[in-house]
Design an enzyme around this catalytic site. Structure first.
Site, PDB file in Angstrom:
ATOM      1  CE1 TYR A  47      -2.228 -25.678  47.990  1.00 18.16           C
ATOM      2  CE2 TYR A  47      -2.317 -27.824  49.052  1.00 18.16           C
ATOM      3  CZ  TYR A  47      -2.116 -27.051  47.912  1.00 18.16           C
ATOM      4  OH  TYR A  47      -1.793 -27.650  46.743  1.00 18.16           O
ATOM      5  CD  GLU A  49      -4.699 -23.045  45.956  1.00 17.59           C
ATOM      6  OE1 GLU A  49      -5.830 -23.046  46.468  1.00 17.59           O
ATOM      7  OE2 GLU A  49      -4.382 -23.764  44.993  1.00 17.59           O
ATOM      8  CG  ASP A 193      16.742 -13.222  34.599  1.00 15.00           C
ATOM      9  OD1 ASP A 193      17.035 -13.304  35.802  1.00 15.00           O
ATOM     10  OD2 ASP A 193      16.570 -14.217  33.867  1.00 15.00           O
ATOM     11  CB  THR A 219      17.464 -17.266  41.497  1.00 12.01           C
ATOM     12  OG1 THR A 219      18.838 -16.883  41.569  1.00 12.01           O
ATOM     13  CG2 THR A 219      17.118 -17.619  40.053  1.00 12.01           C
ATOM     14  CE  LYS A 222      20.697 -19.213  39.284  1.00 11.12           C
ATOM     15  NZ  LYS A 222      20.374 -18.853  37.884  1.00 11.12           N
ATOM     16  NE  ARG A 228      18.234 -25.311  44.554  1.00  9.48           N
ATOM     17  CZ  ARG A 228      19.081 -24.901  43.610  1.00  9.48           C
ATOM     18  NH1 ARG A 228      18.677 -24.682  42.389  1.00  9.48           N
ATOM     19  NH2 ARG A 228      20.349 -24.723  43.893  1.00  9.48           N
TER      20      ARG A 228
HETATM   21  C1  LIG Z   1      19.493 -19.340  36.997  1.00  7.88           C
HETATM   22  C2  LIG Z   1      18.784 -18.425  36.060  1.00  7.88           C
HETATM   23  C3  LIG Z   1      17.391 -18.490  35.862  1.00  7.88           C
HETATM   24  C4  LIG Z   1      16.545 -19.637  36.363  1.00  7.88           C
HETATM   25  O1  LIG Z   1      16.560 -19.904  37.674  1.00  7.88           O
HETATM   26  P1  LIG Z   1      16.009 -21.326  38.201  1.00  7.88           P
HETATM   27  O2  LIG Z   1      15.755 -21.079  39.643  1.00  7.88           O
HETATM   28  O3  LIG Z   1      17.042 -22.332  37.887  1.00  7.88           O
HETATM   29  O4  LIG Z   1      14.723 -21.604  37.462  1.00  7.88           O
HETATM   30  C5  LIG Z   1      16.790 -17.516  35.089  1.00  7.88           C
HETATM   31  N1  LIG Z   1      17.509 -16.540  34.513  1.00  7.88           N
HETATM   32  C6  LIG Z   1      18.852 -16.474  34.644  1.00  7.88           C
HETATM   33  C7  LIG Z   1      19.582 -15.365  33.973  1.00  7.88           C
HETATM   34  C8  LIG Z   1      19.518 -17.415  35.408  1.00  7.88           C
HETATM   35  O5  LIG Z   1      20.852 -17.357  35.504  1.00  7.88           O
END
Ligand SMILES: *Cc1c(COP(=O)(O)O)cnc(C)c1O
Length: 409
Positions: A47, A49, A193, A219, A222, A228
């Site tokens: 933990y 935090e 994003d 993220t 990807k 993840r």
């Molecule tokens: C995949 C994605 C997210 C969210 O990611 P998660 O890890 O699934 O919550 C946010 N914004 C965009 C543009 C994405 O493609």
């Protein structure tokens, strides 16, 4: 190691599925053994935090080193002033970014969900659309690329506090510079994003929004090919607001085992091999798109600059839906997802399109020749989506192809 055969037998079958079928979901990848090892480490027990050197519980001296290393590596990778590596996912990273700079009810511009945007960019079923006043921009009818004129007109009309760029199903480069200029012209903050394309940015094949946008979220699982999770990069003046938004604003204890795996992935992504990988992702996407176009599929916007393409099925077969196509391909060992295309007359559950991505097959070592082969396989399945015998035949051919490019031998 374990006598829980009930669970681990299921995991063995998932490993077999990943090794023997084609993974063409644009948001998926195969993480390295080192990333998997860190994710499965004893850090899951701790933990912690708070933030490095400011924790609520004891025993965090070593965990602090892990999180400091992850933050340092990601700042170096993208040239960022500040990083928060604690978001559990991309959705959490976005929500924390909103929490850091917005008040409930504030106006935000984001990309339309049915033209490539993400649920967290103001969908009415997502907290973003419930707590904030999102206004959507989209792509042009003519070339199906980001409509910057519309974005600018909407910005002038609605005077948003924040403009969000980034997409989940958009096949072209998103240049942050003109969006920065629009944001400045109306006094808005700018958030990029980069969930899908973080690996392409790290690999130097797409423009880096860090230093252009005020906040960059992404993220790590990807194209970046890590565990993840999510992360936030920002300018120094927003560091404290972003950190407070992630914890205690949104999350509890961080997943330090995942943060360790993020550190591994950031190091991997800084190498020359990764830059070559990122370039090959795009080369492969272009080859696959060209192969599909040759089979009679219309490719949305005429091609791709990134790791994915949107396929308009109507040009191939007016009756064929994304839903039926996804299911037929799944039976044939080809995993991808149905997707709306700009102006889609069908619902998001049915759709007229497919989204196809190359990050995972590129990690597996495939190149242009395999992309041409995959295009032929997809076309063969979709010419007879109800033919079970054909599906079995293709499934076998897919197995032979995958046996030469096994992600986890
Ligand atoms: C995949 C994605 C997210 C969210 O990611 P998660 O890890 O699934 O919550 C946010 N914004 C965009 C543009 C994405 O493609």
């Amino acid at each position: 190691m374990t006598d829980d055969r009930e669970l681990f037998d299921i995991l063995d079958r998932e490993l077999e599925r990943q090794n023997t079928t084609l993974q063409l979901i644009a948001s998926e990848n195969f993480a390295s053994k080192a990333v998997l090892a860190a994710t499965g480490s004893v850090l899951t027990n701790k933990y912690s935090e708070g933030y490095p050197h400011k924790r609520y519980y004891g025993g965090n001296a070593i965990v602090d080193e892990v999180e400091d290393l992850a933050r340092r590596r990601v700042c170096e990778l993208f040239g960022a002033q500040h990083a928060n590596v604690q978001p559990h996912s991309g959705a959490n990273a976005n929500l924390a970014a909103y929490l850091a700079v917005l008040d409930p009810g504030d106006t935000v511009l984001g990309m339309r969900l049915d033209q490539g945007g993400h649920l967290t960019h103001g969908s009415p079923v997502n907290i973003s659309g419930k707590f904030y006043n999102f206004v959507s921009y989209g792509v042009t009818d003519s070339d199906e690329r980001l409509d910057l004129d519309q974005l600018e007109a909407l910005a002038k009309q609605h005077r948003p506090k924040l403009i969000v760029a980034g997409a989940t199903a958009y096949p072209r480069i998103i240049d942050p510079a003109p969006i920065r200029a629009i944001a400045d012209s109306v006094g808005a903050l700018f958030m990029f994003d980069a969930a899908h394309i973080a690996g392409l940015i790290a690999g130097g094949v797409h423009p880096n929004p860090v230093g252009v946008a005020d906040i960059v979220t992404f993220t790590t699982h990807k194209t970046l090919r890590g565990p993840r999770g999510g992360a936030i990069l920002c300018k120094a003046e927003l560091a404290s607001a972003v950190d407070k938004a992630v914890f205690p604003g949104l999350q509890g204890g961080p997943l330090e085992h995942v943060i360790a795996a993020k550190a591994v992935a950031f190091r991997e992504a800084s190498t020359a091999e990764f830059a070559a990988y990122a370039a090959q992702i795009v080369t492969n996407a272009r080859a696959l798109a060209a192969g599909l176009a040759g089979e009679g599929f219309r490719i949305v916007s005429g091609g791709t600059d990134n790791h994915l393409m949107l396929v308009d099925l109507r040009s191939f077969d007016a009756e064929l839906t994304g839903k039926v196509a996804q299911e037929a391909l799944d039976r044939s060992g080809i995993t991808l997802n149905k997707n709306t295309i700009p102006g889609d007359p069908r619902s998001a559950f049915v759709t007229s399109g497919l989204r196809i991505g190359t990050p995972a097959v590129t990690t597996a070592g495939m190149t242009e020749a395999e992309m041409a082969h995959i295009a032929r396989l997809i076309a063969a399945v979709l010419r007879a989506p109800d033919d079970g015998a054909l599906a079995a035949e293709i499934r076998e051919e897919v197995g032979v192809l995958c046996s030469k490019f096994t992600p986890y031998p």
